[in-house]
Design a protein around this motif. Structure first.
Motif, PDB file in Angstrom:
ATOM      1  N   UNK A 242      -4.620 -13.600   3.576  1.00  0.00           N
ATOM      2  CA  UNK A 242      -3.644 -15.021   4.603  1.00  0.00           C
ATOM      3  C   UNK A 242      -3.702 -14.028   5.771  1.00  0.00           C
ATOM      4  N   UNK A 243      -1.932 -12.919   5.555  1.00  0.00           N
ATOM      5  CA  UNK A 243      -1.665 -12.577   6.853  1.00  0.00           C
ATOM      6  C   UNK A 243      -1.225 -10.938   6.060  1.00  0.00           C
ATOM      7  N   UNK A 244      -1.564 -10.920   6.841  1.00  0.00           N
ATOM      8  CA  UNK A 244      -1.299  -8.860   7.168  1.00  0.00           C
ATOM      9  C   UNK A 244       0.034  -8.475   7.900  1.00  0.00           C
ATOM     10  N   UNK A 245       1.521  -7.733   7.400  1.00  0.00           N
ATOM     11  CA  UNK A 245       1.946  -7.313   7.450  1.00  0.00           C
ATOM     12  C   UNK A 245       2.284  -5.897   7.754  1.00  0.00           C
ATOM     13  N   UNK A 246       2.028  -5.491   8.174  1.00  0.00           N
ATOM     14  CA  UNK A 246       1.900  -4.289   8.462  1.00  0.00           C
ATOM     15  C   UNK A 246       3.039  -3.165  10.061  1.00  0.00           C
ATOM     16  N   UNK A 247       3.560  -2.426   9.746  1.00  0.00           N
ATOM     17  CA  UNK A 247       4.670  -2.557  10.564  1.00  0.00           C
ATOM     18  C   UNK A 247       4.484  -0.300  11.409  1.00  0.00           C
ATOM     19  N   UNK A 248       3.588   0.082  12.355  1.00  0.00           N
ATOM     20  CA  UNK A 248       3.996   1.227  12.873  1.00  0.00           C
ATOM     21  C   UNK A 248       5.517   1.558  12.558  1.00  0.00           C
TER      22      UNK A 248
ATOM     23  N   UNK B  93       7.909  -9.692  -7.665  1.00  0.00           N
ATOM     24  CA  UNK B  93       6.491  -9.351  -8.270  1.00  0.00           C
ATOM     25  C   UNK B  93       5.477  -8.057  -6.953  1.00  0.00           C
ATOM     26  N   UNK B  94       4.597  -7.587  -7.050  1.00  0.00           N
ATOM     27  CA  UNK B  94       3.633  -6.861  -6.479  1.00  0.00           C
ATOM     28  C   UNK B  94       3.275  -6.331  -6.629  1.00  0.00           C
ATOM     29  N   UNK B  95       1.940  -6.018  -6.479  1.00  0.00           N
ATOM     30  CA  UNK B  95       0.678  -5.160  -6.637  1.00  0.00           C
ATOM     31  C   UNK B  95       0.327  -3.918  -5.624  1.00  0.00           C
ATOM     32  N   UNK B  96       0.218  -2.507  -6.036  1.00  0.00           N
ATOM     33  CA  UNK B  96       1.007  -1.111  -6.013  1.00  0.00           C
ATOM     34  C   UNK B  96      -1.467  -1.433  -4.679  1.00  0.00           C
ATOM     35  N   UNK B  97      -2.230  -1.216  -4.081  1.00  0.00           N
ATOM     36  CA  UNK B  97      -3.083  -1.396  -3.846  1.00  0.00           C
ATOM     37  C   UNK B  97      -3.511  -0.125  -3.373  1.00  0.00           C
ATOM     38  N   UNK B  98      -4.301   0.770  -3.033  1.00  0.00           N
ATOM     39  CA  UNK B  98      -4.589   1.956  -2.922  1.00  0.00           C
ATOM     40  C   UNK B  98      -5.281   1.879  -1.018  1.00  0.00           C
ATOM     41  N   UNK B  99      -5.289   2.897  -0.420  1.00  0.00           N
ATOM     42  CA  UNK B  99      -4.776   2.290   0.842  1.00  0.00           C
ATOM     43  C   UNK B  99      -5.711   4.096   1.503  1.00  0.00           C
ATOM     44  N   UNK B 100      -5.424   4.914   0.794  1.00  0.00           N
ATOM     45  CA  UNK B 100      -5.567   5.872   0.880  1.00  0.00           C
ATOM     46  C   UNK B 100      -6.937   6.781   1.717  1.00  0.00           C
ATOM     47  N   UNK B 101      -7.766   8.102   2.059  1.00  0.00           N
ATOM     48  CA  UNK B 101      -8.695   8.461   2.417  1.00  0.00           C
ATOM     49  C   UNK B 101      -8.468   9.380   2.126  1.00  0.00           C
ATOM     50  N   UNK B 102      -8.582   9.534   0.997  1.00  0.00           N
ATOM     51  CA  UNK B 102      -8.126  10.970   0.888  1.00  0.00           C
ATOM     52  C   UNK B 102      -8.991  12.606   1.306  1.00  0.00           C
TER      53      UNK B 102
ATOM     54  N   UNK C 287       0.846  -1.445  -0.040  1.00  0.00           N
ATOM     55  CA  UNK C 287       0.000   0.142  -0.190  1.00  0.00           C
ATOM     56  C   UNK C 287       0.670   1.861   0.253  1.00  0.00           C
ATOM     57  N   UNK C 288       2.157   0.845   0.268  1.00  0.00           N
ATOM     58  CA  UNK C 288       2.753   2.382   0.033  1.00  0.00           C
ATOM     59  C   UNK C 288       3.850   1.777  -1.421  1.00  0.00           C
ATOM     60  N   UNK C 289       4.173   3.563  -1.326  1.00  0.00           N
ATOM     61  CA  UNK C 289       4.568   3.251  -3.165  1.00  0.00           C
ATOM     62  C   UNK C 289       6.050   3.322  -2.846  1.00  0.00           C
ATOM     63  N   UNK C 290       6.512   3.744  -1.906  1.00  0.00           N
ATOM     64  CA  UNK C 290       7.814   3.743  -2.078  1.00  0.00           C
ATOM     65  C   UNK C 290       7.791   2.290  -1.923  1.00  0.00           C
ATOM     66  N   UNK C 291       7.413   1.613  -0.647  1.00  0.00           N
ATOM     67  CA  UNK C 291       7.567   0.151  -0.841  1.00  0.00           C
ATOM     68  C   UNK C 291       7.878  -0.732  -2.076  1.00  0.00           C
ATOM     69  N   UNK C 292       6.642  -0.557  -3.013  1.00  0.00           N
ATOM     70  CA  UNK C 292       6.327  -0.763  -4.091  1.00  0.00           C
ATOM     71  C   UNK C 292       7.789  -0.459  -5.228  1.00  0.00           C
ATOM     72  N   UNK C 293       8.486   0.613  -5.228  1.00  0.00           N
ATOM     73  CA  UNK C 293       9.056   0.997  -5.643  1.00  0.00           C
ATOM     74  C   UNK C 293      10.690  -0.092  -5.584  1.00  0.00           C
TER      75      UNK C 293
END
Length: 130
Positions: free
Chosen positions: A56-62, A18-27, A4-10
């Motif tokens: 199956x799993x979410x990794x989201x490090x604060x 291989x990865x897919x960039x998802x939208x997560x923002x609340x604009x 969900x982060x463009x810098x991670x995607x880049x």
């Protein structure tokens, strides 16, 4: 692999992961969160996929101690963690534990770690039994 982060995607892109960039923002802060979600491409929004239990799993490090604040990215990450919990999706939020899990999965895939079928870690043993 979804990000969900463009810098991670880049970064993944440059490392040929291989990865897919998802939208997560609340604009827009003026409408409700659900209205913001469904106003975007619903099929590629992280909340839509979380609700559908697509992961199956979410990794989201604060990124900070609280990771809830004025920054929209912090709010989005908090919402992702909250939705993973609400919808029963396993969630990892600790960088060192996530790294250890990845190492163990890599060793398991390489055949260095076998299924545990007996001993203190076996699920069929009674608690406290060795």
């Amino acid at each position: 692999l979804y990000v969900t982060d463009s810098s991670t995607f880049e970064s993944f892109l440059s490392d040929q992961i291989p990865s897919i960039l998802l939208s997560s923002s609340s604009s827009s802060s003026s409408s409700s969160y659900d209205e913001q979600i469904y106003g975007q491409n619903e099929s590629l929004h992280v909340s839509t996929l979380l609700r559908a239990k697509h992961f199956e799993l979410v990794i989201n490090i604060p990124t900070s101690h609280f990771d809830i604040g004025d920054d929209d990215n912090d709010d989005d990450n908090y919402r992702i963690r909250r939705m993973a919990t609400d919808f029963g999706v396993p969630l990892l939020t600790h960088a060192q534990l996530t790294s250890l899990l990845v190492e163990c999965l890599d060793l398991y895939q390489a055949g260095c770690i076998l299924n545990v079928t007996e001993g203190p870690l076996c699920a069929t043993n009674e608690p406290g039994q060795r």
